[in-house]
Scaffold this motif. Structure first.
Motif, PDB file in Angstrom:
ATOM      1  N   VAL A 232       0.864  -1.182   0.000  1.00  0.00           N
ATOM      2  CA  VAL A 232       0.000   0.000   0.000  1.00  0.00           C
ATOM      3  C   VAL A 232       0.896   1.224   0.000  1.00  0.00           C
ATOM      4  N   THR A 233       0.717   2.125  -0.962  1.00  0.00           N
ATOM      5  CA  THR A 233       1.474   3.380  -0.977  1.00  0.00           C
ATOM      6  C   THR A 233       0.533   4.516  -0.588  1.00  0.00           C
ATOM      7  N   ILE A 234       0.993   5.348   0.347  1.00  0.00           N
ATOM      8  CA  ILE A 234       0.174   6.469   0.841  1.00  0.00           C
ATOM      9  C   ILE A 234       0.981   7.749   0.704  1.00  0.00           C
ATOM     10  N   GLU A 235       0.392   8.761   0.059  1.00  0.00           N
ATOM     11  CA  GLU A 235       1.118  10.020  -0.141  1.00  0.00           C
ATOM     12  C   GLU A 235       0.158  11.164  -0.436  1.00  0.00           C
ATOM     13  N   ASP A 236       0.511  12.371   0.012  1.00  0.00           N
ATOM     14  CA  ASP A 236      -0.258  13.566  -0.337  1.00  0.00           C
ATOM     15  C   ASP A 236       0.401  14.182  -1.577  1.00  0.00           C
ATOM     16  N   HIS A 237       0.189  13.506  -2.692  1.00  0.00           N
ATOM     17  CA  HIS A 237       0.852  13.833  -3.952  1.00  0.00           C
ATOM     18  C   HIS A 237       0.012  13.255  -5.079  1.00  0.00           C
ATOM     19  N   LEU A 238       0.195  13.778  -6.268  1.00  0.00           N
ATOM     20  CA  LEU A 238      -0.446  13.172  -7.421  1.00  0.00           C
ATOM     21  C   LEU A 238       0.046  11.741  -7.596  1.00  0.00           C
ATOM     22  N   LEU A 239      -0.816  10.886  -8.109  1.00  0.00           N
ATOM     23  CA  LEU A 239      -0.444   9.489  -8.318  1.00  0.00           C
ATOM     24  C   LEU A 239       0.753   9.385  -9.259  1.00  0.00           C
ATOM     25  N   THR A 240       0.781  10.251 -10.258  1.00  0.00           N
ATOM     26  CA  THR A 240       1.857  10.233 -11.244  1.00  0.00           C
ATOM     27  C   THR A 240       3.133  10.835 -10.675  1.00  0.00           C
ATOM     28  N   GLY A 241       4.214  10.088 -10.727  1.00  0.00           N
ATOM     29  CA  GLY A 241       5.525  10.631 -10.392  1.00  0.00           C
ATOM     30  C   GLY A 241       5.930  10.578  -8.943  1.00  0.00           C
ATOM     31  N   GLY A 242       5.039  10.145  -8.065  1.00  0.00           N
ATOM     32  CA  GLY A 242       5.357  10.094  -6.645  1.00  0.00           C
ATOM     33  C   GLY A 242       5.771   8.703  -6.193  1.00  0.00           C
ATOM     34  N   LEU A 243       5.413   8.363  -4.976  1.00  0.00           N
ATOM     35  CA  LEU A 243       5.843   7.093  -4.384  1.00  0.00           C
ATOM     36  C   LEU A 243       5.301   5.895  -5.154  1.00  0.00           C
ATOM     37  N   TYR A 244       4.044   5.965  -5.567  1.00  0.00           N
ATOM     38  CA  TYR A 244       3.463   4.858  -6.338  1.00  0.00           C
ATOM     39  C   TYR A 244       4.265   4.609  -7.610  1.00  0.00           C
ATOM     40  N   SER A 245       4.629   5.685  -8.309  1.00  0.00           N
ATOM     41  CA  SER A 245       5.439   5.553  -9.520  1.00  0.00           C
ATOM     42  C   SER A 245       6.818   4.991  -9.193  1.00  0.00           C
ATOM     43  N   ILE A 246       7.402   5.466  -8.106  1.00  0.00           N
ATOM     44  CA  ILE A 246       8.731   4.993  -7.703  1.00  0.00           C
ATOM     45  C   ILE A 246       8.701   3.491  -7.426  1.00  0.00           C
ATOM     46  N   VAL A 247       7.693   3.042  -6.675  1.00  0.00           N
ATOM     47  CA  VAL A 247       7.569   1.618  -6.354  1.00  0.00           C
ATOM     48  C   VAL A 247       7.386   0.799  -7.632  1.00  0.00           C
ATOM     49  N   ALA A 248       6.542   1.284  -8.543  1.00  0.00           N
ATOM     50  CA  ALA A 248       6.322   0.568  -9.803  1.00  0.00           C
ATOM     51  C   ALA A 248       7.622   0.446 -10.602  1.00  0.00           C
ATOM     52  N   GLU A 249       8.386   1.524 -10.651  1.00  0.00           N
ATOM     53  CA  GLU A 249       9.652   1.509 -11.391  1.00  0.00           C
ATOM     54  C   GLU A 249      10.633   0.510 -10.772  1.00  0.00           C
ATOM     55  N   VAL A 250      10.717   0.519  -9.443  1.00  0.00           N
ATOM     56  CA  VAL A 250      11.649  -0.368  -8.750  1.00  0.00           C
ATOM     57  C   VAL A 250      11.278  -1.833  -8.986  1.00  0.00           C
ATOM     58  N   LEU A 251       9.994  -2.156  -8.841  1.00  0.00           N
ATOM     59  CA  LEU A 251       9.564  -3.542  -8.994  1.00  0.00           C
ATOM     60  C   LEU A 251       9.700  -4.021 -10.435  1.00  0.00           C
ATOM     61  N   LEU A 252       9.465  -3.136 -11.389  1.00  0.00           N
ATOM     62  CA  LEU A 252       9.631  -3.507 -12.794  1.00  0.00           C
ATOM     63  C   LEU A 252      11.090  -3.837 -13.089  1.00  0.00           C
ATOM     64  N   ARG A 253      12.006  -2.996 -12.567  1.00  0.00           N
ATOM     65  CA  ARG A 253      13.431  -3.271 -12.770  1.00  0.00           C
ATOM     66  C   ARG A 253      13.844  -4.596 -12.129  1.00  0.00           C
ATOM     67  N   ALA A 254      13.236  -4.906 -10.983  1.00  0.00           N
ATOM     68  CA  ALA A 254      13.599  -6.120 -10.259  1.00  0.00           C
ATOM     69  C   ALA A 254      12.875  -7.359 -10.776  1.00  0.00           C
ATOM     70  N   GLY A 255      11.901  -7.166 -11.652  1.00  0.00           N
ATOM     71  CA  GLY A 255      11.141  -8.295 -12.175  1.00  0.00           C
ATOM     72  C   GLY A 255      10.237  -8.923 -11.136  1.00  0.00           C
ATOM     73  N   VAL A 256       9.714  -8.106 -10.222  1.00  0.00           N
ATOM     74  CA  VAL A 256       8.866  -8.590  -9.135  1.00  0.00           C
ATOM     75  C   VAL A 256       7.466  -8.013  -9.297  1.00  0.00           C
ATOM     76  N   THR A 257       6.452  -8.837  -9.124  1.00  0.00           N
ATOM     77  CA  THR A 257       5.081  -8.350  -9.185  1.00  0.00           C
ATOM     78  C   THR A 257       4.374  -8.616  -7.865  1.00  0.00           C
ATOM     79  N   VAL A 258       3.505  -7.685  -7.467  1.00  0.00           N
ATOM     80  CA  VAL A 258       2.733  -7.821  -6.234  1.00  0.00           C
ATOM     81  C   VAL A 258       1.527  -6.894  -6.338  1.00  0.00           C
ATOM     82  N   ARG A 259       0.428  -7.286  -5.744  1.00  0.00           N
ATOM     83  CA  ARG A 259      -0.750  -6.423  -5.709  1.00  0.00           C
ATOM     84  C   ARG A 259      -0.404  -5.144  -4.947  1.00  0.00           C
ATOM     85  N   THR A 260      -0.723  -3.988  -5.543  1.00  0.00           N
ATOM     86  CA  THR A 260      -0.383  -2.712  -4.913  1.00  0.00           C
ATOM     87  C   THR A 260      -1.597  -1.799  -4.894  1.00  0.00           C
ATOM     88  N   LEU A 261      -1.900  -1.279  -3.714  1.00  0.00           N
ATOM     89  CA  LEU A 261      -3.022  -0.362  -3.525  1.00  0.00           C
ATOM     90  C   LEU A 261      -2.473   1.040  -3.301  1.00  0.00           C
TER      91      LEU A 261
END
Length: 303
Positions: A232-261
């Protein structure tokens, strides 16, 4: 120790430090008297503020500059990118009242895209402390680095005593096998309370304070994704470019998938109001955070 006390103490110990502001003295009211000519107020001129800071950095100084977060990151963006970023100068950008902390102000004063803007500059570091304790623990390392840095200044008092700060490392509060919550900034406290609510419901819930967003703790994100059934990513920020984007980028590079809210703003501004009202309206109180996560976790286990 408060932010201002740390700033004065650090500046008195290092004559290279110049404290600057664009007529935003809320956190630094006592600094002019303490530092004299090493305090500079440029007036409401954020572009001039950044340009002057870059010039001072070229002369061997370490400017710590203060302005309201939306005007510092957006009005002066070209100056930050070109004068500070390209030259990789140790200018420290202190963004005041970022995100939901601008509560009573309208959309022009809401800085809910600052993380995305600042992390897009090569070499620019981005930090989002959870509260004043976290802020004071973080700043000595940030200010002593040769890199330019943007800090979401958060001087709110918190109930949690933080661990020592390390650049590029998340603060692991707890680990969980069902869910791991990743959060930064002042919403950390609400996430912490939500985590406790969920634990009382029998869930194993981890909590990561993502105080350093760039550099980010990729290992901690991947470890959480492999350990937990849902992030679960929580932030007072737009969905684009913030923590959610950072987590997606990291997991894509690592080849790891997980349900993310994600809990963030998707293509919309938040409705201005007093902070308590904004948190209630946006579903970011501890109870509403816990409720949304609990519902999502039930759906996850029902599959």
């Amino acid at each position: 120790m408060t932010y201002e006390e740390l700033l004065i103490e650090t500046a008195l110990a290092d004559e290279r430090i110049i404290v600057m502001t664009a007529e935003n003295r809320a956190l630094v009211r006592n600094v002019p008297k303490a530092l004299g000519h090493r305090f500079v107020d440029t007036g409401i001129t954020e572009q001039t503020l950044v340009g002057m800071a870059a010039g001072l950095a070229l002369r061997g100084r370490i400017p710590i500059i203060h302005a309201l977060a939306p005007f510092l990151t957006m009005r002066a963006f070209e100056f930050i990118r070109t004068d500070v970023g390209i030259a990789h100068l140790p200018v420290k950008l202190s963004g005041y009242i970022p995100g939901l902390l601008s509560d009573g102000n309208g959309p022009t004063h809401q800085s809910i895209e600052d993380v995305a803007i600042m992390r897009g500059i090569p070499g620019m570091e981005v930090y989002c402390p959870a509260d004043e304790d976290d802020l004071v623990r973080s700043l000595p390392a940030i200010w002593s680095s040769d890199a330019p840095a943007y800090v979401r200044v958060n001087h709110k008092k918190g109930e949690y005593t933080h661990r020592p700060f390390e650049r590029g490392k998340a603060e692991v509060v707890t680990e969980g096998t069902d869910i791991t919550i990743l959060v930064y900034g002042f919403l950390f406290e609400n996430a912490l309370r939500a985590q406790r609510i969920l634990q009382r419901e029998g869930l194993s819930v981890g909590l990561l304070n993502m105080r350093s967003l760039k550099p980010v703790d990729e290992a901690a994100i991947v470890r959480a994704a492999k350990r937990s059934r849902m992030l679960v990513t929580i932030e007072d920020h737009l969905l684009t470019g913030g923590l959610y984007s950072i987590v997606a980028e990291v997991l894509l590079r690592a080849g790891v998938t997980v349900r993310t809210l994600p809990m963030a703003f998707e293509e919309r501004w938040f409705k201005p109001g007093l902070l308590t009202g904004v948190l209630e309206t946006e579903g970011l109180t501890p109870e509403k955070i816990a409720g949304k996560i609990f519902t999502s976790s039930n759906l996850l286990y029902a599959e």
